[in-house]
Design an enzyme around this catalytic site. Structure first.
Site, PDB file in Angstrom:
ATOM      1  N   GLU A 178    -118.878  37.805   1.105  1.00  0.00           N
ATOM      2  CA  GLU A 178    -120.247  37.386   0.701  1.00  0.00           C
ATOM      3  C   GLU A 178    -120.512  36.114   1.176  1.00  0.00           C
ATOM      4  O   GLU A 178    -120.332  35.051   0.709  1.00  0.00           O
ATOM      5  CB  GLU A 178    -120.005  37.371  -0.568  1.00  0.00           C
ATOM      6  CG  GLU A 178    -121.341  37.256  -1.822  1.00  0.00           C
ATOM      7  CD  GLU A 178    -120.869  37.186  -3.233  1.00  0.00           C
ATOM      8  OE1 GLU A 178    -119.986  36.592  -3.536  1.00  0.00           O
ATOM      9  OE2 GLU A 178    -122.080  37.364  -3.716  1.00  0.00           O
TER      10      GLU A 178
ATOM     11  N   HIS B 180    -124.948  44.332  -5.155  1.00  0.00           N
ATOM     12  CA  HIS B 180    -124.978  43.943  -6.365  1.00  0.00           C
ATOM     13  C   HIS B 180    -126.511  43.224  -6.783  1.00  0.00           C
ATOM     14  O   HIS B 180    -126.675  41.825  -6.829  1.00  0.00           O
ATOM     15  CB  HIS B 180    -123.920  42.725  -7.060  1.00  0.00           C
ATOM     16  CG  HIS B 180    -123.689  41.758  -6.009  1.00  0.00           C
ATOM     17  ND1 HIS B 180    -123.675  41.588  -4.877  1.00  0.00           N
ATOM     18  CD2 HIS B 180    -123.706  40.349  -6.394  1.00  0.00           C
ATOM     19  CE1 HIS B 180    -123.554  40.206  -4.429  1.00  0.00           C
ATOM     20  NE2 HIS B 180    -123.427  39.380  -5.487  1.00  0.00           N
TER      21      HIS B 180
HETATM   22 ZN   LIG Z   1    -123.134  37.268  -5.561  1.00  0.00          ZN
END
Ligand SMILES: [Zn+2]
Ligand SMILES: *[C@@H]1O[C@H](CO)[C@@H](O)[C@H](O)[C@H]1NC(C)=O
Ligand SMILES: *[C@@H]1O[C@H](CO)[C@@H](O)[C@H](O)[C@H]1NC(C)=O
Ligand SMILES: *[C@@H]1O[C@H](CO)[C@@H](O)[C@H](O)[C@H]1NC(C)=O
Ligand SMILES: *[C@@H]1O[C@H](CO)[C@@H](O)[C@H](O)[C@H]1NC(C)=O
Length: 417
Positions: free
Chosen positions: A146, A240
């Site tokens: 990420e 997400h």
């Molecule tokens: Zn995040």
């Protein structure tokens, strides 16, 4: 005596009926569908919890009994979580410092989780692995990195992380990289630096397509979303993110992008974080279901997935308190009229479709060479970065052609603050 036995039997029978199962046939149906199709979630930050709570000392933790996290093994079983992209996340504060090492530590932690609990987790690095893990009743465990800061503007590092099992890279976290703008440039707090992706950013996308790593557009600026949807050869994911129309937060996805994701055969995996669901500190399961409905209405059922962001956020909706609650959300979708094939698409079939297509694009490009053109030095200058290779020590034609600026940069002593 007989009467007493009969009453006892009645009492036992009454007590052994699980009240929820009796009360909610849709929840039973949800469990049946989840037994046929794997639920694959796009983003879970348990690895970062391991870092902050235990400094990654997994030997001192028991994931069977761990409390106070959204995620542990009993909750995973109860929630029928069949596939999980575990986030190898390190904060933006590591950028230009030890981001790569810290990311390697999180990748190692995910591998160690799988080694320590082989009956619960199966390490997975392909679409086929996810299917196999589901057959074995284990949670397919994948790695997503990420934040583009984790590759330190190096295609070699990107490729090496693929070798270590990383299957998606979120192009930015909440900071710009030297080659891509993050979502904050769409707010008053930051200004665009690259007007989207730089040329090197485009190289990163092309290399990800070539090696078979999914491009994750959660956290990037809207311009980057647009450019990547335009330029990527493979479908993309939002691991997400929720729907902007329902909550005007720049981490969410606007309708015109949802339609481009549909055209690209990609997927948006809905984030449960209260602040992205309702733009307030409180939310409930039904409001998360509203995001599922909205994305389905705008772009169709083939664009949706689950991206709970569990253990990465401080506030989760009422009714979705931890990973054990996914079946309740699935039951709510059924209650709202989603049919079996729509539910199965959202559970895991959409993600599997994207993953298979990414693998197919990789295979179709396997005749092409790795991109070895490095990021321009002037775009990554900082006190912790050396410049070996950019300005050969030998004088003469090569050095002369590089010009005085690069030469003077090459002899600067690196200083790290
Ligand atoms: Zn995040
Ligand atoms: C899967 O594992 C769970 C918990 O370990 C167990 O209760 C369940 O019966 C298993 N299911 C199958 C199909 O083996
Ligand atoms: C998308 O690509 C086309 C053709 O390559 C180009 O004309 C257009 O400007 C691009 N749009 C964006 C947003 O990058
Ligand atoms: C969820 O919250 C909304 C808004 O506060 C409310 O209208 C709704 O009744 C709640 N739903 C449930 C199931 O609690
Ligand atoms: C489910 O809904 C889709 C539209 O989203 C439709 O194409 C499909 O035929 C439906 N399937 C069933 C079994 O009703």
């Amino acid at each position: 005596m007989a009467d007493m036995l009969r009453r006892l039997a009645l009492l036992v029978a009454f007590c052994s009926v699980p009240p929820r199962a009796a009360a909610d046939p849709l929840r039973d149906r949800a469990l049946e569908l989840m037994a046929e199709t794997p639920l694959i979630d796009g983003h879970n930050d348990l690895p970062w919890q391991m870092k902050t709570l235990f400094n990654n000392q997994l030997n001192t933790v028991d994931l069977n009994t761990l409390a106070n996290t959204h995620t542990n093994i009993p909750k995973i079983r109860e929630g029928r979580l069949a596939g999980q992209f575990w986030a190898a996340y390190v904060p933006c504060g590591t950028q230009y410092k030890d981001a790569v090492r810290q990311t390697l530590d999180q990748i190692d932690l995910i591998h160690r989780m799988c080694q320590k609990y082989p009956e619960s987790f199966m390490f997975a690095s392909s679409s086929q692995d996810i299917v196999e893990a589901f057959k074995q009743n284990r949670t397919a465990s994948l790695i997503g990195v990420e934040g583009g800061h984790s590759i330190d503007s190096s295609l070699g590092t990107l490729r090496t992380m693929y070798q270590l099992g990383v299957r998606y890279l979120t192009l930015t976290h909440s900071c710009n990289t030297p080659w891509a703008d993050n979502w904050l440039v769409d707010t008053p707090s930051e200004s665009p630096e690259h007007n989207g992706l730089s040329d090197f950013g485009l190289q990163v996308i092309q290399e990800m397509n070539r090696i078979g790593m999914m491009v994750d557009l959660a956290h990037v600026s809207e311009k980057v979303m647009d450019q990547v949807l335009n330029q990527s050869r493979a479908p993309v994911i939002f691991s997400h993110s929720s729907a902007y129309t329902l909550c005007q937060h720049k981490r969410n996805v606007p309708d015109h992008i949802l339609k481009k994701v549909r055209d690209k055969k990609g997927i948006v995996m809905v984030n449960f974080y209260n602040d992205y669901v309702t733009c307030s500190e409180t939310a409930n399961l039904s409001q998360v279901a509203d995001h599922f409905d909205h994305i389905k209405n705008v772009a169709g059922p083939s664009v949706i997935g689950f991206g709970g962001d569990y253990d990465g956020v401080t506030r989760v909706p009422q009714g979705l308190e931890d990973v054990s609650k996914y079946p309740d959300l699935v039951a709510e979708l059924l209650r709202r009229g989603w049919n079996d094939s729509e539910v199965k698409a959202a559970l895991g079939e959409n993600l599997l479709r994207v993953f298979r297509e990414v693998e197919k694009v990789r295979d179709s490009l396997n005749g092409s060479w790795p991109d070895d053109v490095p990021v321009p030095l002037e775009q990554v200058q900082n006190t912790c970065r050396t410049s070996y290779g950019y300005a050969p020590a030998a004088s003469g034609a090569v050095a002369a052609s590089l010009g005085p600026v690069l030469l003077s940069l090459a002899v600067l002593l690196p200083r790290c603050y």
